[in-house]
Design a protein around this motif. Structure first.
Motif, short mmCIF file in Angstrom:
data_model
loop_
_atom_site.label_atom_id
_atom_site.label_comp_id
_atom_site.label_asym_id
_atom_site.label_seq_id
_atom_site.Cartn_x
_atom_site.Cartn_y
_atom_site.Cartn_z
N SER A 1 0.44 14.57 -7.79
CA SER A 1 -0.78 14.42 -6.98
C SER A 1 -0.84 15.47 -5.89
CB SER A 1 -0.84 13.03 -6.35
OG SER A 1 -0.98 12.04 -7.33
N ARG A 2 0.30 15.78 -5.28
CA ARG A 2 0.35 16.83 -4.25
C ARG A 2 -0.02 18.18 -4.84
NH1 ARG A 2 6.01 17.09 -2.03
NH2 ARG A 2 5.14 18.82 -0.85
N ILE A 3 0.50 18.48 -6.02
CA ILE A 3 0.20 19.76 -6.67
C ILE A 3 -1.28 19.83 -7.00
CG2 ILE A 3 0.60 21.19 -8.71
CD1 ILE A 3 3.50 19.98 -8.74
N LEU A 4 -1.84 18.77 -7.57
CA LEU A 4 -3.25 18.75 -7.92
C LEU A 4 -4.12 18.90 -6.68
CD1 LEU A 4 -5.53 18.48 -9.93
CD2 LEU A 4 -5.23 16.00 -9.86
N ARG A 5 -3.80 18.20 -5.62
CA ARG A 5 -4.56 18.31 -4.37
C ARG A 5 -4.52 19.75 -3.84
NH1 ARG A 5 -2.96 13.95 -2.26
NH2 ARG A 5 -0.99 14.74 -1.46
N TYR A 6 -3.34 20.36 -3.90
CA TYR A 6 -3.17 21.75 -3.46
C TYR A 6 -4.07 22.69 -4.27
CZ TYR A 6 -0.94 26.27 -2.71
OH TYR A 6 -0.69 27.59 -2.42
N LEU A 7 -4.07 22.53 -5.59
CA LEU A 7 -4.89 23.39 -6.45
C LEU A 7 -6.37 23.19 -6.16
CD1 LEU A 7 -2.95 23.09 -9.82
CD2 LEU A 7 -2.91 25.01 -8.19
N ARG A 8 -6.79 21.94 -6.01
CA ARG A 8 -8.20 21.66 -5.71
C ARG A 8 -8.62 22.30 -4.39
NH1 ARG A 8 -7.98 15.33 -7.41
NH2 ARG A 8 -8.74 15.58 -9.54
N ASP B 1 0.83 -1.21 0.00
CA ASP B 1 0.00 0.00 0.00
C ASP B 1 0.86 1.26 0.00
OD1 ASP B 1 -2.61 -1.37 2.12
OD2 ASP B 1 -2.27 -1.53 -0.02
N ALA B 2 1.95 1.23 0.74
CA ALA B 2 2.84 2.39 0.81
C ALA B 2 3.46 2.65 -0.56
CB ALA B 2 3.93 2.18 1.86
N VAL B 3 3.82 1.62 -1.28
CA VAL B 3 4.41 1.78 -2.61
C VAL B 3 3.38 2.36 -3.56
CG1 VAL B 3 5.38 0.55 -4.58
CG2 VAL B 3 6.10 -0.05 -2.27
N ALA B 4 2.14 1.89 -3.48
CA ALA B 4 1.09 2.40 -4.36
C ALA B 4 0.84 3.88 -4.10
CB ALA B 4 -0.20 1.61 -4.16
N LEU B 5 0.89 4.30 -2.86
CA LEU B 5 0.67 5.70 -2.54
C LEU B 5 1.78 6.58 -3.11
CD1 LEU B 5 -0.57 5.53 1.16
CD2 LEU B 5 -1.92 6.07 -0.87
N ASP B 6 3.01 6.08 -3.13
CA ASP B 6 4.12 6.85 -3.65
C ASP B 6 4.02 7.07 -5.15
OD1 ASP B 6 5.22 7.11 -1.18
OD2 ASP B 6 6.66 5.47 -1.41
N ARG B 7 3.29 6.24 -5.86
CA ARG B 7 3.19 6.35 -7.30
C ARG B 7 2.16 7.36 -7.75
NH1 ARG B 7 3.29 0.02 -8.05
NH2 ARG B 7 5.52 -0.30 -7.88
N GLY B 8 1.35 7.88 -6.87
CA GLY B 8 0.36 8.88 -7.23
C GLY B 8 -1.03 8.29 -7.29
N GLY C 1 6.55 23.86 -12.22
CA GLY C 1 6.34 24.13 -13.64
C GLY C 1 6.50 22.89 -14.51
N ALA C 2 7.48 22.06 -14.18
CA ALA C 2 7.72 20.86 -14.97
C ALA C 2 6.60 19.84 -14.84
CB ALA C 2 9.05 20.22 -14.54
N ASN C 3 5.84 19.90 -13.77
CA ASN C 3 4.78 18.93 -13.52
C ASN C 3 3.37 19.44 -13.84
OD1 ASN C 3 5.98 16.39 -12.24
ND2 ASN C 3 7.02 18.04 -11.14
N MET C 4 3.25 20.72 -14.14
CA MET C 4 1.91 21.29 -14.33
C MET C 4 1.19 20.77 -15.58
SD MET C 4 0.90 23.04 -11.82
CE MET C 4 -0.28 24.31 -12.24
N ALA C 5 1.90 20.42 -16.63
CA ALA C 5 1.23 19.90 -17.83
C ALA C 5 0.49 18.60 -17.50
CB ALA C 5 2.23 19.69 -18.95
N ALA C 6 1.15 17.71 -16.77
CA ALA C 6 0.52 16.44 -16.37
C ALA C 6 -0.65 16.69 -15.42
CB ALA C 6 1.54 15.52 -15.73
N VAL C 7 -0.48 17.64 -14.51
CA VAL C 7 -1.54 17.98 -13.57
C VAL C 7 -2.75 18.54 -14.32
CG1 VAL C 7 -2.17 19.54 -11.68
CG2 VAL C 7 0.02 18.35 -11.62
N ALA C 8 -2.50 19.46 -15.24
CA ALA C 8 -3.59 20.07 -16.01
C ALA C 8 -4.33 19.03 -16.83
CB ALA C 8 -3.04 21.17 -16.91
N GLU C 9 -3.61 18.08 -17.40
CA GLU C 9 -4.23 17.04 -18.22
C GLU C 9 -5.06 16.08 -17.38
OE1 GLU C 9 -2.65 13.42 -20.95
OE2 GLU C 9 -1.70 15.36 -21.26
N ALA C 10 -4.61 15.79 -16.18
CA ALA C 10 -5.30 14.83 -15.31
C ALA C 10 -6.49 15.44 -14.57
CB ALA C 10 -4.32 14.25 -14.30
#
Length: 87
Positions: free
Chosen positions: A24-31, A7-14, A57-66
């Motif tokens: 996932s942290r960035i998306l949660r923060y924005l929400r 379970d811990a490994v699955a959580l680390d993957r997002g 900035g490097a992760n925002m494209a993936a966050v925006a898409e998801a």
């Protein structure tokens, strides 16, 4: 031999959208903050999440898409990238 719990490994993957833990942290923060603010600077997100502005900035494209419940759009660049987030 790994001592990590599955379970811990699955959580680390997002989350289920295939995001990394950082994304996932960035998306949660924005929400969590989209109801109070519309514009977010990468450096301020970074400060709140203990990341660098470059990492955000490097992760925002993936966050925006998801993101399905909020819209994330690169809005401007003046003393750092600004993102417009609407619910």
């Amino acid at each position: 031999m790994s001592t990590a719990q599955p379970d811990a490994v699955a959580l680390d993957r997002g989350d289920a959208a295939g995001l990394s833990a950082k994304q996932s942290r960035i998306l949660r923060y924005l929400r969590e903050n989209a109801g109070e603010r519309t514009y977010f600077k990468s450096r301020l997100i970074a400060d709140d999440l203990d990341l660098s502005a470059k990492e955000v900035g490097a992760n925002m494209a993936a966050v925006a898409e998801a993101a399905t419940d909020i819209d994330v759009e690169k809005w401007g660049y003046s003393s750092g990238t600004t993102w417009m987030v609407t619910a």
